[in-house]
Design a protein around this motif. Structure first.
Motif, PDB file in Angstrom:
ATOM      1  N   GLY A  99       0.595  -1.132  -0.017  1.00  0.00           N
ATOM      2  CA  GLY A  99       0.029  -0.035   0.006  1.00  0.00           C
ATOM      3  C   GLY A  99       0.890   1.463  -0.065  1.00  0.00           C
ATOM      4  O   GLY A  99       2.065   1.265  -0.442  1.00  0.00           O
ATOM      5  N   THR A 100       0.209   2.066   0.328  1.00  0.00           N
ATOM      6  CA  THR A 100       0.776   3.782   0.571  1.00  0.00           C
ATOM      7  C   THR A 100       0.761   3.998   1.834  1.00  0.00           C
ATOM      8  O   THR A 100       0.078   4.128   2.569  1.00  0.00           O
ATOM      9  CB  THR A 100       0.149   4.757  -0.558  1.00  0.00           C
ATOM     10  OG1 THR A 100       0.159   4.159  -1.689  1.00  0.00           O
ATOM     11  CG2 THR A 100       1.113   5.995  -0.397  1.00  0.00           C
ATOM     12  N   VAL A 101       2.177   4.412   2.405  1.00  0.00           N
ATOM     13  CA  VAL A 101       2.406   4.712   3.859  1.00  0.00           C
ATOM     14  C   VAL A 101       1.712   6.403   3.952  1.00  0.00           C
ATOM     15  O   VAL A 101       2.251   7.421   3.066  1.00  0.00           O
ATOM     16  CB  VAL A 101       3.779   4.609   4.289  1.00  0.00           C
ATOM     17  CG1 VAL A 101       4.040   5.590   5.738  1.00  0.00           C
ATOM     18  CG2 VAL A 101       3.988   3.278   4.417  1.00  0.00           C
ATOM     19  N   TYR A 102       1.245   6.647   4.913  1.00  0.00           N
ATOM     20  CA  TYR A 102       0.891   7.956   5.481  1.00  0.00           C
ATOM     21  C   TYR A 102       1.377   8.105   6.800  1.00  0.00           C
ATOM     22  O   TYR A 102       1.118   7.326   7.321  1.00  0.00           O
ATOM     23  CB  TYR A 102      -0.613   8.447   5.149  1.00  0.00           C
ATOM     24  CG  TYR A 102      -0.573   8.527   3.629  1.00  0.00           C
ATOM     25  CD1 TYR A 102      -0.504   9.424   2.847  1.00  0.00           C
ATOM     26  CD2 TYR A 102      -1.613   7.424   3.178  1.00  0.00           C
ATOM     27  CE1 TYR A 102      -0.947   9.548   1.631  1.00  0.00           C
ATOM     28  CE2 TYR A 102      -1.859   7.335   1.718  1.00  0.00           C
ATOM     29  CZ  TYR A 102      -1.532   8.388   0.832  1.00  0.00           C
ATOM     30  OH  TYR A 102      -1.686   8.234  -0.335  1.00  0.00           O
ATOM     31  N   LEU A 103       2.203   9.208   7.100  1.00  0.00           N
ATOM     32  CA  LEU A 103       2.630   9.323   8.400  1.00  0.00           C
ATOM     33  C   LEU A 103       1.806  10.326   9.324  1.00  0.00           C
ATOM     34  O   LEU A 103       1.989  10.343  10.737  1.00  0.00           O
ATOM     35  CB  LEU A 103       4.025   9.991   8.477  1.00  0.00           C
ATOM     36  CG  LEU A 103       5.012   9.318   7.548  1.00  0.00           C
ATOM     37  CD1 LEU A 103       6.506   9.872   7.738  1.00  0.00           C
ATOM     38  CD2 LEU A 103       5.378   7.862   8.056  1.00  0.00           C
ATOM     39  N   GLN A 104       0.688  10.824   8.720  1.00  0.00           N
ATOM     40  CA  GLN A 104      -0.321  11.690   9.443  1.00  0.00           C
ATOM     41  C   GLN A 104      -1.690  11.501   8.974  1.00  0.00           C
ATOM     42  O   GLN A 104      -1.704  11.070   7.975  1.00  0.00           O
ATOM     43  CB  GLN A 104       0.106  13.064   9.731  1.00  0.00           C
ATOM     44  CG  GLN A 104       0.098  13.756   8.244  1.00  0.00           C
ATOM     45  CD  GLN A 104       1.447  13.855   7.756  1.00  0.00           C
ATOM     46  OE1 GLN A 104       2.658  13.516   8.258  1.00  0.00           O
ATOM     47  NE2 GLN A 104       1.605  14.420   6.538  1.00  0.00           N
ATOM     48  N   ALA A 105      -2.751  12.058   9.839  1.00  0.00           N
ATOM     49  CA  ALA A 105      -4.005  11.523   9.234  1.00  0.00           C
ATOM     50  C   ALA A 105      -4.310  12.273   8.154  1.00  0.00           C
ATOM     51  O   ALA A 105      -5.405  12.190   7.580  1.00  0.00           O
ATOM     52  CB  ALA A 105      -4.831  11.623  10.681  1.00  0.00           C
ATOM     53  N   SER A 106      -3.832  13.654   8.146  1.00  0.00           N
ATOM     54  CA  SER A 106      -4.092  14.640   7.266  1.00  0.00           C
ATOM     55  C   SER A 106      -2.862  15.267   6.808  1.00  0.00           C
ATOM     56  O   SER A 106      -1.893  15.244   7.779  1.00  0.00           O
ATOM     57  CB  SER A 106      -5.356  15.511   7.426  1.00  0.00           C
ATOM     58  OG  SER A 106      -4.954  16.343   8.294  1.00  0.00           O
ATOM     59  N   PRO A 107      -2.769  16.151   5.732  1.00  0.00           N
ATOM     60  CA  PRO A 107      -1.680  16.820   5.306  1.00  0.00           C
ATOM     61  C   PRO A 107      -1.144  17.945   6.464  1.00  0.00           C
ATOM     62  O   PRO A 107      -0.085  18.152   6.714  1.00  0.00           O
ATOM     63  CB  PRO A 107      -1.834  17.438   4.051  1.00  0.00           C
ATOM     64  CG  PRO A 107      -2.738  16.550   3.385  1.00  0.00           C
ATOM     65  CD  PRO A 107      -3.728  15.971   4.591  1.00  0.00           C
ATOM     66  N   GLU A 108      -2.326  18.400   7.166  1.00  0.00           N
ATOM     67  CA  GLU A 108      -2.208  19.491   8.171  1.00  0.00           C
ATOM     68  C   GLU A 108      -1.958  18.983   9.500  1.00  0.00           C
ATOM     69  O   GLU A 108      -1.517  19.681  10.517  1.00  0.00           O
ATOM     70  CB  GLU A 108      -3.634  20.600   8.219  1.00  0.00           C
ATOM     71  CG  GLU A 108      -4.142  20.938   7.051  1.00  0.00           C
ATOM     72  CD  GLU A 108      -5.179  19.844   6.298  1.00  0.00           C
ATOM     73  OE1 GLU A 108      -5.963  18.985   7.009  1.00  0.00           O
ATOM     74  OE2 GLU A 108      -4.806  19.864   4.979  1.00  0.00           O
ATOM     75  N   ALA A 109      -2.376  17.488   9.835  1.00  0.00           N
ATOM     76  CA  ALA A 109      -2.093  17.103  11.050  1.00  0.00           C
ATOM     77  C   ALA A 109      -0.512  16.637  11.328  1.00  0.00           C
ATOM     78  O   ALA A 109       0.389  16.633  10.625  1.00  0.00           O
ATOM     79  CB  ALA A 109      -2.880  15.668  11.193  1.00  0.00           C
ATOM     80  N   ALA A 110      -0.319  16.604  12.497  1.00  0.00           N
ATOM     81  CA  ALA A 110       0.870  16.303  13.164  1.00  0.00           C
ATOM     82  C   ALA A 110       1.007  14.718  12.954  1.00  0.00           C
ATOM     83  O   ALA A 110       0.012  13.996  12.688  1.00  0.00           O
ATOM     84  CB  ALA A 110       1.066  16.590  14.537  1.00  0.00           C
ATOM     85  N   PRO A 111       2.646  14.398  12.663  1.00  0.00           N
ATOM     86  CA  PRO A 111       2.803  12.911  12.443  1.00  0.00           C
ATOM     87  C   PRO A 111       2.087  12.169  13.703  1.00  0.00           C
ATOM     88  O   PRO A 111       2.229  12.580  14.708  1.00  0.00           O
ATOM     89  CB  PRO A 111       3.996  12.985  12.151  1.00  0.00           C
ATOM     90  CG  PRO A 111       4.609  14.176  11.921  1.00  0.00           C
ATOM     91  CD  PRO A 111       3.563  15.254  12.732  1.00  0.00           C
ATOM     92  N   PHE A 112       1.754  10.800  13.268  1.00  0.00           N
ATOM     93  CA  PHE A 112       1.415  10.022  14.356  1.00  0.00           C
ATOM     94  C   PHE A 112       2.506   9.732  15.337  1.00  0.00           C
ATOM     95  O   PHE A 112       2.488   9.519  16.807  1.00  0.00           O
ATOM     96  CB  PHE A 112       1.033   8.451  13.803  1.00  0.00           C
ATOM     97  CG  PHE A 112      -0.359   8.496  13.161  1.00  0.00           C
ATOM     98  CD1 PHE A 112      -1.472   8.813  13.601  1.00  0.00           C
ATOM     99  CD2 PHE A 112      -0.320   8.589  11.691  1.00  0.00           C
ATOM    100  CE1 PHE A 112      -2.794   8.809  13.016  1.00  0.00           C
ATOM    101  CE2 PHE A 112      -1.321   8.634  11.160  1.00  0.00           C
ATOM    102  CZ  PHE A 112      -2.684   8.966  11.588  1.00  0.00           C
ATOM    103  N   ALA A 113       3.728   9.604  14.887  1.00  0.00           N
ATOM    104  CA  ALA A 113       4.733   9.236  15.812  1.00  0.00           C
ATOM    105  C   ALA A 113       6.234   9.659  14.994  1.00  0.00           C
ATOM    106  O   ALA A 113       6.264   9.692  13.894  1.00  0.00           O
ATOM    107  CB  ALA A 113       4.978   7.660  15.872  1.00  0.00           C
ATOM    108  N   GLN A 114       7.272  10.217  15.679  1.00  0.00           N
ATOM    109  CA  GLN A 114       8.456  10.770  15.169  1.00  0.00           C
ATOM    110  C   GLN A 114       9.747  10.112  15.902  1.00  0.00           C
ATOM    111  O   GLN A 114       9.387   9.599  17.087  1.00  0.00           O
ATOM    112  CB  GLN A 114       8.677  12.322  15.354  1.00  0.00           C
ATOM    113  CG  GLN A 114       7.423  13.166  14.677  1.00  0.00           C
ATOM    114  CD  GLN A 114       7.550  14.485  14.799  1.00  0.00           C
ATOM    115  OE1 GLN A 114       8.602  15.023  15.470  1.00  0.00           O
ATOM    116  NE2 GLN A 114       6.683  15.470  14.346  1.00  0.00           N
ATOM    117  N   ALA A 115      10.663   9.968  15.355  1.00  0.00           N
ATOM    118  CA  ALA A 115      11.806   9.523  16.102  1.00  0.00           C
ATOM    119  C   ALA A 115      12.076  10.218  17.580  1.00  0.00           C
ATOM    120  O   ALA A 115      11.902  11.375  17.329  1.00  0.00           O
ATOM    121  CB  ALA A 115      13.308   9.739  14.984  1.00  0.00           C
ATOM    122  N   GLY A 116      12.399   9.307  18.346  1.00  0.00           N
ATOM    123  CA  GLY A 116      12.684   9.934  19.573  1.00  0.00           C
ATOM    124  C   GLY A 116      11.297   9.844  20.488  1.00  0.00           C
ATOM    125  O   GLY A 116      11.317   9.964  21.730  1.00  0.00           O
TER     126      GLY A 116
END
Length: 167
Positions: A99-116
């Protein structure tokens, strides 16, 4: 009933209702039928067409286009001494699907998780869109996100590492 051994009488071209035959052919084309038959008294007209099946279409995966590296970037080289190569330590969270990965719920939203980030078991790390369905990929355990191994809107394969959790 006619005797099957007796040949059918030959029709002359002016005996055939060509308008009827053309009309039947038009009905075949308009309705995507393959065969139509009409009887009028002793006259029986059957119009049929052959449908040939095309070979199945095979789709090749779309080529991945990478943006050119910035002009100022120096070429990266692998260390020649195996002792300097450091293996990535931690648990890989792998993709359960293509599939295709998305790091946040929408382009304006904060990422679900980040390094650290410290994450809890079951917390969404990212989502994978497959067949127009958004599938949350959750942390298998409590831990710290050491590295996100994929980019936003990147296509991924089954089993591809997505996130590295610290052990």
């Amino acid at each position: 009933m006619a005797d099957p051994k007796t040949p059918a009488p030959r029709l002359k071209s002016d005996d055939i209702d060509t308008a009827l035959v053309r009309g039947l052919a038009d009905i075949l084309n308009d309705t995507d039928l393959t065969e139509i038959e009409v009887e009028r008294g002793d006259l029986k007209i059957r119009v049929a067409r052959e449908i040939t099946m095309a070979a199945p279409v095979q789709y090749a995966p779309a080529p991945v286009v990478h943006a050119p590296a910035p002009a100022a970037a120096a070429p990266v080289s692998m260390p020649s001494d195996p002792a300097t190569i450091v293996a990535k330590q931690g648990e890989e969270v792998k993709s359960p699907m293509v599939g295709t990965v998305y790091l946040q719920a929408s382009p304006e939203a904060a990422p679900f998780a980040q390094a650290g980030d410290t994450v809890k078991k079951g917390q969404t790390l990212l989502i994978i869109e497959a067949m127009k369905t958004m599938n949350p990929i959750q942390s298998p355990r409590d831990g710290v996100v050491k590295e996100i191994l994929v980019g936003d809107a990147q296509p991924v394969e089954f089993g591809e590492p997505l996130v590295l959790l610290e052990a």
